[in-house]
Design a protein around this motif. Structure first.
Motif, PDB file in Angstrom:
ATOM      1  N   GLY A 157       3.292   7.023  -6.614  1.00  0.00           N
ATOM      2  CA  GLY A 157       2.354   7.902  -7.312  1.00  0.00           C
ATOM      3  C   GLY A 157       2.953   9.266  -7.580  1.00  0.00           C
ATOM      4  O   GLY A 157       3.989   9.644  -7.032  1.00  0.00           O
ATOM      5  N   ASP A 203       1.202   7.937   7.704  1.00  0.00           N
ATOM      6  CA  ASP A 203      -0.251   7.836   7.567  1.00  0.00           C
ATOM      7  C   ASP A 203      -0.695   6.381   7.495  1.00  0.00           C
ATOM      8  O   ASP A 203      -1.691   5.987   8.095  1.00  0.00           O
ATOM      9  CB  ASP A 203      -0.722   8.592   6.317  1.00  0.00           C
ATOM     10  N   ALA A 204       0.087   5.596   6.737  1.00  0.00           N
ATOM     11  CA  ALA A 204      -0.275   4.180   6.587  1.00  0.00           C
ATOM     12  C   ALA A 204      -0.202   3.462   7.934  1.00  0.00           C
ATOM     13  O   ALA A 204      -1.007   2.591   8.230  1.00  0.00           O
ATOM     14  CB  ALA A 204       0.635   3.512   5.561  1.00  0.00           C
ATOM     15  N   LYS A 227       0.831  -1.202   0.000  1.00  0.00           N
ATOM     16  CA  LYS A 227       0.000   0.000   0.000  1.00  0.00           C
ATOM     17  C   LYS A 227       0.871   1.259   0.000  1.00  0.00           C
ATOM     18  O   LYS A 227       0.661   2.182  -0.783  1.00  0.00           O
ATOM     19  CB  LYS A 227      -0.904  -0.021   1.243  1.00  0.00           C
ATOM     20  N   ALA A 228       1.857   1.250   0.896  1.00  0.00           N
ATOM     21  CA  ALA A 228       2.715   2.431   1.003  1.00  0.00           C
ATOM     22  C   ALA A 228       3.514   2.644  -0.274  1.00  0.00           C
ATOM     23  O   ALA A 228       3.665   3.770  -0.735  1.00  0.00           O
ATOM     24  CB  ALA A 228       3.651   2.283   2.203  1.00  0.00           C
ATOM     25  N   THR A 229       3.999   1.557  -0.866  1.00  0.00           N
ATOM     26  CA  THR A 229       4.785   1.690  -2.098  1.00  0.00           C
ATOM     27  C   THR A 229       3.940   2.283  -3.212  1.00  0.00           C
ATOM     28  O   THR A 229       4.364   3.200  -3.915  1.00  0.00           O
ATOM     29  CB  THR A 229       5.322   0.311  -2.548  1.00  0.00           C
ATOM     30  N   GLU A 230       2.735   1.757  -3.324  1.00  0.00           N
ATOM     31  CA  GLU A 230       1.854   2.215  -4.385  1.00  0.00           C
ATOM     32  C   GLU A 230       1.618   3.721  -4.285  1.00  0.00           C
ATOM     33  O   GLU A 230       1.730   4.460  -5.259  1.00  0.00           O
ATOM     34  CB  GLU A 230       0.530   1.464  -4.268  1.00  0.00           C
ATOM     35  N   ARG A 231       1.350   4.152  -3.056  1.00  0.00           N
ATOM     36  CA  ARG A 231       1.103   5.585  -2.860  1.00  0.00           C
ATOM     37  C   ARG A 231       2.358   6.402  -3.106  1.00  0.00           C
ATOM     38  O   ARG A 231       2.309   7.478  -3.678  1.00  0.00           O
ATOM     39  CB  ARG A 231       0.639   5.844  -1.429  1.00  0.00           C
ATOM     40  N   ALA A 232       3.495   5.865  -2.623  1.00  0.00           N
ATOM     41  CA  ALA A 232       4.727   6.646  -2.701  1.00  0.00           C
ATOM     42  C   ALA A 232       5.199   6.794  -4.133  1.00  0.00           C
ATOM     43  O   ALA A 232       5.816   7.791  -4.502  1.00  0.00           O
ATOM     44  CB  ALA A 232       5.808   5.979  -1.853  1.00  0.00           C
ATOM     45  N   ILE A 248       3.799   9.438   4.017  1.00  0.00           N
ATOM     46  CA  ILE A 248       2.955   8.336   3.539  1.00  0.00           C
ATOM     47  C   ILE A 248       3.055   7.133   4.480  1.00  0.00           C
ATOM     48  O   ILE A 248       2.047   6.546   4.857  1.00  0.00           O
ATOM     49  CB  ILE A 248       3.357   7.942   2.093  1.00  0.00           C
ATOM     50  N   GLU A 254      -3.200   4.322   9.958  1.00  0.00           N
ATOM     51  CA  GLU A 254      -4.314   3.564   9.409  1.00  0.00           C
ATOM     52  C   GLU A 254      -4.297   2.138   9.943  1.00  0.00           C
ATOM     53  O   GLU A 254      -5.314   1.585  10.341  1.00  0.00           O
ATOM     54  CB  GLU A 254      -4.171   3.507   7.894  1.00  0.00           C
ATOM     55  N   GLU A 275       2.416  12.192  -6.690  1.00  0.00           N
ATOM     56  CA  GLU A 275       2.585  13.242  -5.679  1.00  0.00           C
ATOM     57  C   GLU A 275       4.002  13.294  -5.133  1.00  0.00           C
ATOM     58  O   GLU A 275       4.506  14.354  -4.813  1.00  0.00           O
ATOM     59  CB  GLU A 275       1.564  13.068  -4.547  1.00  0.00           C
TER      60      GLU A 275
END
Lengths: 310, 479
Positions: B61, B80-81, B54-59, B77, B84, B63
């Motif tokens: 991205g 936040d993860a 999850k974190a990799t996917e967002r990172a 990120i 969560e 942004e």
């Protein structure tokens, strides 16, 4: 090991079967392909990590596997065998049962560990093990902190017919240890097993108290305590390594006993511990009854952990 | 508690922070290290995998790549993860049912159920003024029922009288009846520890739950638990309707992996954390604070709370006034030492301050501990009032006398004087820089990027802390 009844191995297998099932399942699921590649290695590594071997140890076993079999066609049994061999290679040198050898008697054994690791129960089992070998055993209820810990050991002592030396709740543990050693010596006992209060290894004051118990014993008898056994809970993860390190430093731990191996995936941290500290592993607890503490068999343990079929 | 994990993570993040631009490969490499750090902290493997994915996917991205400070972005990120994963808000017990509200405690052997039962009983009876009764259903472990009875006596909470040989379900029924008849608000049921592969005991647990209709079923988990945590959580959750988790032994040096796993696997809130052997060592579990602590961002909220509980307001104001004038004598130093002690000593303070984790280790290594504080106080107490007000007059002879009075050496006295000197100098500088605003800037220069934290909005309380870490104190620790 040869004269040990087969039931013991069966018991360990049963105890570890969950963990080997787990590892086995993971390993089986790897074998949709037949060539050992990176993806497969990674899955094997994860299976090992899930058995609490720890990331470093798991990586090492996989490196070994990779060195031997990379890009070659392998069967599931082969992979299990390599993994089991590697684990056994690490464990074999440290398997050493606890023996009554002290002269003069008694063999004084101090049992230490964090709270709830199963010290008191292990002591009862250990005493029973010695009694089976016709040694006379005395117990000392040195856990003067936890409510009803003394009663717990007394109940066990009554069941196995071993005298229990106890003081009051809140009494000085070192004083009680001293007194029990005096009594065991006077009474001509072969072994004295001393319980201690559970303590987290980062509590300096409590660890100092443990050092004091040890010091006091050696005043009465230079060679005592002959063994300082650290009881590890099999559900403990990588923190077991910290526990060993600190207890070794403060209390001079001479060997390990692992309890509660009758649950699910577990015990893998022993492998990492064996490699790092080279401390003898005396015994494993595989059940709740008094007979369920048996000498540590590295081969059976390794094979059970890797799920090698007999 | 989470020092090692936070060390490992901050090591990873330090590498990222310095970078201007981040490629996907950089992020993936960092995430691999995060993965190992989490695994070493005993976070369960499936949880680690989903977290890292999850974190990799967002990172990866857009942004991050477009961000001016990509490193910071990745840290955020991950942060936040983590929150969560730990769950958002803290949750207490839900006891709004027709009394008696039954709380059933379940867990593995040796996880700390009995002690936790007593801790919760104490908390409910003292803090919430509930009428509480405890009953032990543990007929397996020798003396387990006695243990609860003794604990009950210690905390003045009623326990159900023990009837030898009675079976758990019957005890539960008897406890229900007794609690109803005697008008108890809460009934705590301490069940026997079990291995989760033991079907007979699991069935017994279900039967007890059926007979007592508990408002809360709390799973007690040892925070030292390794990968097995997943199995534990799943098997208990599969058998009974858990309402929450209590983590024990959070005062150990475990890296808190179990805390992270539990929430993710059970989907139930972690309600309490056991933080010591004493029966009042039970804290409400606040996910945000714990996440902050794991990431080495300190626990400023706790610090401020602790400070406001313990710092005497007038003392603080006096000190602030003096600081504003640039004055700082031995009496002030003593007041500060006292305040630090009241707040739980140096270790506790540094543990809560962002970026201080490393310093805490150094301090421990060099033998600086809370005894040092009382020794320093002893030195000050051996001075005459005149010396305290004007430390400049302390010459060699006076030093010898003070050292003797405090039972220490002249070197120790010198160290204290030097520390005072540095602090006094710092005070003068603060005055030049314009009072408290300047102090904030100074703190920004401290190791560990406190300024970043202050900018993050979490540190609003920090400058209101004259009783916190005095400026120049870090030098003392580094000697």
């Amino acid at each position: 090991m040869s004269e040990e009844p087969q039931s013991w191995f069966a018991k360990l297998r049963a105890g570890l079967s969950r963990s080997s099932d787990k590892l086995g399942d993971s390993l089986s699921s790897v074998f949709t392909k037949s060539k050992l590649d990176d993806a497969m290695l990674e899955e094997i590594e994860e299976a090992l990590i899930a058995s609490d071997l720890g990331p470093a140890m798991a990586a090492r076993v996989c490196a070994k596997l990779s060195a031997e079999k990379y890009d070659k066609a392998v069967s599931e049994a082969e992979v299990r065998q390599v993994v089991a061999d590697e684990i056994e290679r690490v464990l074999a040198p440290v398997a050493r049962p606890l023996e009554v050898v002290a002269f003069p008697r008694p063999q004084t054994i101090l049992v230490v560990g964090v709270n709830g690791s199963g010290k008191t129960t292990t002591i009862a089992k250990l005493a029973h093990l010695f009694q089976e070998q016709d040694y006379r055993v005395m117990l000392a209820a040195g856990d003067t902190f936890r409510a009803a810990a003394i009663e717990q050991l007394q109940v066990w002592g009554g069941r196995i017919g071993a005298p229990v030396i106890s003081g009051k709740v809140g009494a000085d543990a070192a004083g009680l240890a001293y007194e029990s050693l005096e009594k065991a010596r006077a009474g001509g006992y072969d072994a004295l097993i001393i319980d201690t209060a559970g303590r987290l290894q980062n509590k300096q004051g409590l660890m100092d108290e443990l050092a004091k118990v040890k010091r006091v014993l050696s005043k009465l008898m230079l060679s005592a305590p002959h063994d300082v056994v650290l009881v590890l809970d099999a559900t403990t993860g990588q923190n077991a390594l910290n526990q060993i390190e600190v207890f070794k430093e403060v209390a001079g731990v001479t060997g390990l006993v692992m309890t509660k191996l009758d649950g699910t995936a577990r015990g893998g941290v022993l492998v990492a511990a064996a490699e790092r500290f080279k401390l003898p592993i005396h015994a494993v607890g595989v059940g709740e009854t008094i007979d369920d503490l048996r000498p540590f068999d590295p081969r059976a343990f390794a094979r059970a952990l890797a799920g090698v079929q007999e | 508690m989470f020092e090692s994990l936070s060390d490992r993570l901050s090591g990873v993040f330090d590498k990222l922070r310095g970078r201007g631009a981040l490629t996907e490969a950089d992020v993936r490499a960092a995430m691999r290290e995060v993965r190992v750090a989490l695994l070493e902290a005993d976070v369960a493997l499936p949880v680690v995998k989903s977290f890292v994915d999850k974190a990799t996917e967002r990172a990866i991205g857009a942004e991050v790549i477009r961000s001016i400070t990509p490193g910071q972005m990745v840290v955020k990120i991950v942060h936040d993860a983590l929150i969560e994963m730990l769950g958002g808000d803290s949750e207490g017990l839900n006891l709004d049912v027709t009394p008696p509200a039954v709380i059933m405690m379940v867990g593995l052997q040796g996880s700390g159920k009995t002690t936790t039962t007593a801790k919760i009983a104490k908390r409910l009876s003292e803090k919430e003024r509930k009428k509480v009764m405890m009953a032990s259903l543990d007929v397996n472990r020798p003396a387990a029922q006695d243990q609860l009875r003794i604990l009950g006596e210690q905390i003045s909470v009623a326990t159900l009288p023990i009837i030898a040989g009675q079976q758990p379900v019957d005890i539960a029924r008897r406890a229900m009846q007794a609690a109803k008849l005697q008008g108890f608000d809460v009934l705590l049921l301490d069940t026997a520890g079990r291995l989760h592969v033991d079907q007979a005991l699991m069935a017994e647990m279900q039967a007890v739950a059926g007979a007592s209709d508990p408002a809360e079923i709390l799973l007690v988990v040892d925070s030292l638990t390794g990968q097995d945590a997943v199995n534990v959580a799943q098997s208990f959750a599969g058998q009974v309707d858990l309402t929450g988790v209590v983590l024990t032994r959070m005062d150990g040096d475990a890296r808190g992996g179990a805390a992270l796993s539990m929430r993710a696997v059970t989907q139930k809130p972690i309600k309490f954390a056991g933080t010591g052997e004493k029966l009042d060592a039970l804290d409400a579990f606040d996910p945000q604070r714990v996440a902050g602590r794991i990431l080495g961002m300190g626990d400023v909220v706790s610090l401020v709370e602790r400070a406001s509980e313990t710092i005497q307001q007038d003392e603080a104001e006096k000190l602030a006034a003096k600081m504003a004038k640039g004055q700082f004598d031995m009496n002030d130093l003593r007041a500060q030492l006292n305040q630090m002690q009241r707040m739980g000593g140096m270790g506790a303070l540094m543990g809560m301050l962002p970026g201080m984790g490393k310093m805490q280790k150094q301090a421990e290594a060099s033998g600086v501990n809370d005894k040092t504080l009382s020794r320093m106080e002893a030195v000050i107490l051996s001075m005459t009032p005149k010396e305290r007000a004007k430390p400049e007059i302390i010459a060699a002879k006076r030093k010898i006398r003070i050292a003797k009075g405090a039972g220490t050496t002249v070197q120790e006295v010198n160290k204290l004087l030097k520390m005072h000197q540095e602090m006094a100098n710092a005070m003068k500088k603060i005055k030049k820089m314009g009072g408290m605003g300047g102090l904030m800037k100074m703190m920004g220069k401290m190791p560990g990027g406190m300024a970043g934290m202050l900018g993050g909005g979490a540190g609003g309380g920090a400058p209101q802390l004259p009783g916190g870490m005095p400026p120049g104190f870090d030098k003392l620790l580094k000697r």
